[in-house]
Design a protein around this motif. Structure first.
Motif, PDB file in Angstrom:
ATOM      1  N   TYR A 110     -21.748   0.897 -47.235  1.00 25.09           N
ATOM      2  CA  TYR A 110     -22.235  -0.023 -48.262  1.00 25.09           C
ATOM      3  C   TYR A 110     -23.759  -0.023 -48.269  1.00 25.09           C
ATOM      4  O   TYR A 110     -24.402  -0.114 -47.217  1.00 25.09           O
ATOM      5  N   GLY A 142     -16.176   4.831 -50.751  1.00 20.50           N
ATOM      6  CA  GLY A 142     -14.802   4.699 -50.296  1.00 20.50           C
ATOM      7  C   GLY A 142     -14.114   6.047 -50.201  1.00 20.50           C
ATOM      8  O   GLY A 142     -14.531   7.030 -50.828  1.00 20.50           O
ATOM      9  N   LEU A 145     -13.129   1.414 -47.527  1.00 23.85           N
ATOM     10  CA  LEU A 145     -14.581   1.357 -47.682  1.00 23.85           C
ATOM     11  C   LEU A 145     -15.242   1.794 -46.381  1.00 23.85           C
ATOM     12  O   LEU A 145     -15.019   1.198 -45.332  1.00 23.85           O
ATOM     13  N   GLN A 172     -10.635  -0.928 -56.371  1.00 29.11           N
ATOM     14  CA  GLN A 172     -11.226  -0.958 -55.027  1.00 29.11           C
ATOM     15  C   GLN A 172     -10.179  -0.843 -53.933  1.00 29.11           C
ATOM     16  O   GLN A 172     -10.384  -0.170 -52.919  1.00 29.11           O
ATOM     17  N   LYS A 175     -15.603  -8.627 -54.590  1.00 27.55           N
ATOM     18  CA  LYS A 175     -14.414  -9.392 -54.215  1.00 27.55           C
ATOM     19  C   LYS A 175     -14.706 -10.883 -54.099  1.00 27.55           C
ATOM     20  O   LYS A 175     -13.788 -11.710 -54.135  1.00 27.55           O
ATOM     21  N   LEU A 195     -17.217  -0.194 -56.124  1.00 34.78           N
ATOM     22  CA  LEU A 195     -16.613  -0.336 -54.798  1.00 34.78           C
ATOM     23  C   LEU A 195     -17.390  -1.312 -53.914  1.00 34.78           C
ATOM     24  O   LEU A 195     -17.086  -1.455 -52.724  1.00 34.78           O
TER      25      LEU A 195
END
Length: 255
Positions: free
Chosen positions: A198, A241, A195, A190, A177, A172
């Motif tokens: 992090y 997430g 989200l 994902q 990306k 995730l």
């Protein structure tokens, strides 16, 4: 220490003693693995009493083979060392429903990691964790079926309700990306989640991508891109997430 003694220790939650025994000699792993398989037989009896489908049992306990193979690649011997994790399976705390694994838990947020999104999950609120077993692609339809089936399974067999799924995984990480195409299975996975946090310093991704015990292919296109990132002093990190249960439509399920 024989397998029966190890089984007794694990049954009573004394995982540390077994880990110490295992650390003394890697050849002790076969006795530990035998005890785990004995506990799996006990778990099967519980499954049968609850009328949980055999397919769920087989898919859940397949994780034992995965971690035993990881141990063999790491040490060269038969055994298993992820005892705390595997006891979730044996104690009927975690179940594989199709491609994904699910575990009822209580929400806890680590304030030491970067919060990205305000969420309304209360501390201690019941949630359903999503875990991703290694070894298979994250095909979109298979993940879809798993997530849609999980609420029905836990309601039917444990009368467990929840408002959110959560997932804490390097898969995730928002960094992915930037290095993977939007049509990749990982990015599709994902996109199911909001989200909320992090951790840029988490090394889980590098461990899974480069460590041979996990069957890693250091020459894969993903490995090459991650290596380039590491050379710049950056890491993939790990994302947390959530999925609102109310956003899941149960039009197709396996349960």
């Amino acid at each position: 220490m024989n397998s029966f003694e190890i089984k007794e220790l694990l049954t009573h939650g004394d995982i540390n003693s077994v880990i110490h025994y295992l650390s003394c000699n890697k050849t002790n792993g076969i006795s530990v693995l035998t005890a785990i398989l004995m506990l799996a037989e006990d778990a099967k009896e519980k499954y049968n009493k609850m009328n949980i489908p055999e397919e769920i049992f087989n898919d859940t306990m397949a994780d034992i083979s995965i971690w035993a193979e990881n141990y063999r690649r790491k040490t060269g011997y038969c055994g298993i060392e992820e005892l705390g994790w595997i006891m979730n399976h044996l104690n009927l705390d975690l179940f594989a429903i199709g491609r994904l694994q699910f575990r009822p838990s209580s929400f806890y947020f680590n304030n030491n990691i970067q919060k990205l999104f305000d969420f309304d999950i209360k501390e201690g609120e019941g949630i359903l964790e999503i875990h991703i077993p290694q070894g298979k692609p994250l095909y979109d339809e298979e993940c879809d079926m798993s997530i849609k089936s999980a609420p029905i399974f836990f309601k039917n067999y444990f009368d467990y309700d929840f408002n959110y799924f959560t997932c804490h995984s390097w898969l995730l990480s928002p960094v992915l990306k930037d290095i993977l195409p939007k049509e990749s299975n990982i990015i599709k996975f994902q996109n199911r989640f909001t989200l909320i946090a992090y951790d840029p310093n988490d090394m889980q991704a590098e461990e899974r991508i480069f460590d041979k015990q996990f069957g890693a292919n250091a020459n894969s296109s993903l490995a090459k891109k991650v290596r380039e990132l590491n050379e710049k002093g950056k890491h993939i990190g790990c994302g947390i997430g959530i999925i609102k249960r109310e956003d899941i439509t149960n039009d197709r399920t396996r349960i």
